[in-house]
Write a protein that holds these residues in place. Structure first.
Motif, mmCIF file in Angstrom:
data_model
loop_
_atom_site.group_PDB
_atom_site.id
_atom_site.type_symbol
_atom_site.label_atom_id
_atom_site.label_comp_id
_atom_site.label_asym_id
_atom_site.label_seq_id
_atom_site.Cartn_x
_atom_site.Cartn_y
_atom_site.Cartn_z
ATOM 1 N N ASN A 36 -2.572 5.507 4.807
ATOM 2 C CA ASN A 36 -2.794 4.637 5.658
ATOM 3 C C ASN A 36 -2.428 4.750 7.496
ATOM 4 O OD1 ASN A 36 -3.088 1.808 4.335
ATOM 5 N ND2 ASN A 36 -1.654 2.847 4.026
ATOM 6 N N GLY B 226 -1.392 4.391 1.362
ATOM 7 C CA GLY B 226 -3.290 4.957 1.552
ATOM 8 C C GLY B 226 -3.462 5.562 -0.164
ATOM 9 N N ASP C 120 0.613 -1.288 -0.196
ATOM 10 C CA ASP C 120 0.017 -0.263 0.048
ATOM 11 C C ASP C 120 0.749 1.169 0.019
ATOM 12 O OD1 ASP C 120 -1.977 1.639 0.092
ATOM 13 O OD2 ASP C 120 -2.952 0.251 1.927
ATOM 14 N N HIS D 221 -7.822 4.702 7.386
ATOM 15 C CA HIS D 221 -6.560 6.139 6.479
ATOM 16 C C HIS D 221 -7.149 7.051 7.688
ATOM 17 C CE1 HIS D 221 -5.825 4.519 2.321
ATOM 18 N NE2 HIS D 221 -5.986 3.244 2.342
ATOM 19 N N HIS E 245 -9.000 -1.840 8.191
ATOM 20 C CA HIS E 245 -7.855 -1.089 7.126
ATOM 21 C C HIS E 245 -8.439 0.465 7.599
ATOM 22 C CE1 HIS E 245 -5.332 -1.218 3.711
ATOM 23 N NE2 HIS E 245 -5.259 0.058 3.527
HETATM 24 ZN ZN ZN Z 1 -4.933 1.955 3.282
#
Ligand code: ZN
Length: 304
Positions: A252, A242, A17, A212, A210
């Motif tokens: 993230n 993210g 990610d 952000h 998950h």
């Molecule tokens: Zn993410």
């Protein structure tokens, strides 16, 4: 208040990610070094790359090389992100190098269409085949649902719709379903209600959050999820990655911030914060810019 879990599982997703959202592609050997540093932190779950098409995400065009090169402790469960059957076939040429596949789609039609050029139903049909094939190979399957708490194009995404997609993924063989707050639209109350309902409707499925930190609510959302009984989270070292929409937005939640908060709350993660900070610092040096993680800047609570 509900009793919080005494320990949680964290999947580090920075190498996927995070690295995929860097404007410049990190050299393979730098990625491998950073991934191996992460492997020394005590973490047990690590998403190392993604088998998306190289012309779509050139930053991860070296998926094969990274997967072949990394040396990780045997207790680390290695996962790869898989968009479709073609991606799985590529990954399976290195079947011995990983343990889990994470197949993804979006809960909202518009986001899915723009992200992978398919309808949600088309993505689900593809993931059913991906999970069937991966399961036959003895791989653990996670379904990952983006825009689970809101879509930048459609706004609010109904809970029934997200849970409907989750049920389809579970029916297709996913033993874990991850719910991504792709552009940071979740709030703690919505998160707690969502996961209470998800736990009731998806018994036996591991539910993973998950979040952000796009609007600074990432850790508040973690606490809300904990209150709903969630014990599995995804985060990214250095707060890498993210969805940088709008441009410059953070993505993230930082693994260091998450691990630090949980440690202060008496919730075990198995991750050594000092070692994790070393990995984040190395990423910061490799990228040549200050990263967003709060604990990386402020130091741990017992820094004195
Ligand atoms: Zn993410």
């Amino acid at each position: 208040m509900a009793e919080l879990p005494s320990s949680v599982r964290i999947r580090e997703v920075g190498p996927r990610d995070g690295f995929q959202n860097e404007p410049e592609t990190l050299p393979t050997e730098v990625k491998v070094r950073l991934i191996e540093l992460l492997g020394q932190t005590g973490l047990r779950r690590l998403e190392v790359t993604s088998f998306v098409r190289a012309d779509v995400i050139p930053q991860l065009a070296d998926a094969e090389q990274v997967l072949a090169a990394v040396r990780l402790p045997p207790e680390v469960s290695v996962s790869v992100l898989i968009p479709n059957e073609r991606g799985l076939e590529r990954a399976l040429r290195q079947r011995e190098c990983f343990h889990e596949v994470n197949g993804f789609l979006s809960a909202s039609e518009t986001h899915n269409e723009r992200n992978v050029g398919r309808s949600v139903e088309q993505s689900l049909a593809g993931l059913r085949r991906v999970f069937a094939r991966a399961g036959a190979e003895g791989l653990r399957c996670e379904g990952v649902i983006s825009t689970a708490f809101g879509c930048p194009y459609e706004g609010h995404v109904p809970v029934e719709r997200v849970l409907g997609v989750a049920r389809e993924l579970a029916g297709a063989g996913a033993v874990e379903v991850g719910f991504g707050d792709t552009t940071g639209m979740a709030n703690p109350l919505a998160v707690r209600e969502f996961f209470e309902r998800a736990a009731a409707e998806l018994p036996g499925v591991e539910l993973t959050a998950h979040f952000h930190n796009t609007r600074g609510q990432g850790l508040a959302n973690v606490v809300a999820a904990l209150e709903a009984g969630v014990a599995s989270f995804e985060s990214s070292f250095g707060e890498l990655g993210g969805c940088p929409v709008p441009a410059g937005a953070t993505g993230n939640i930082a693994s260091e911030d998450l691990v630090s908060m949980l440690a202060e709350m008496g919730i075990a993660t198995g991750i050594d914060l000092a070692a994790l900070l070393d990995a984040a610092r190395a990423a910061q040096e490799a990228l040549g810019r200050p990263l967003g993680s709060h604990v990386l800047r402020a130091g741990p609570v017992d820094w004195h």
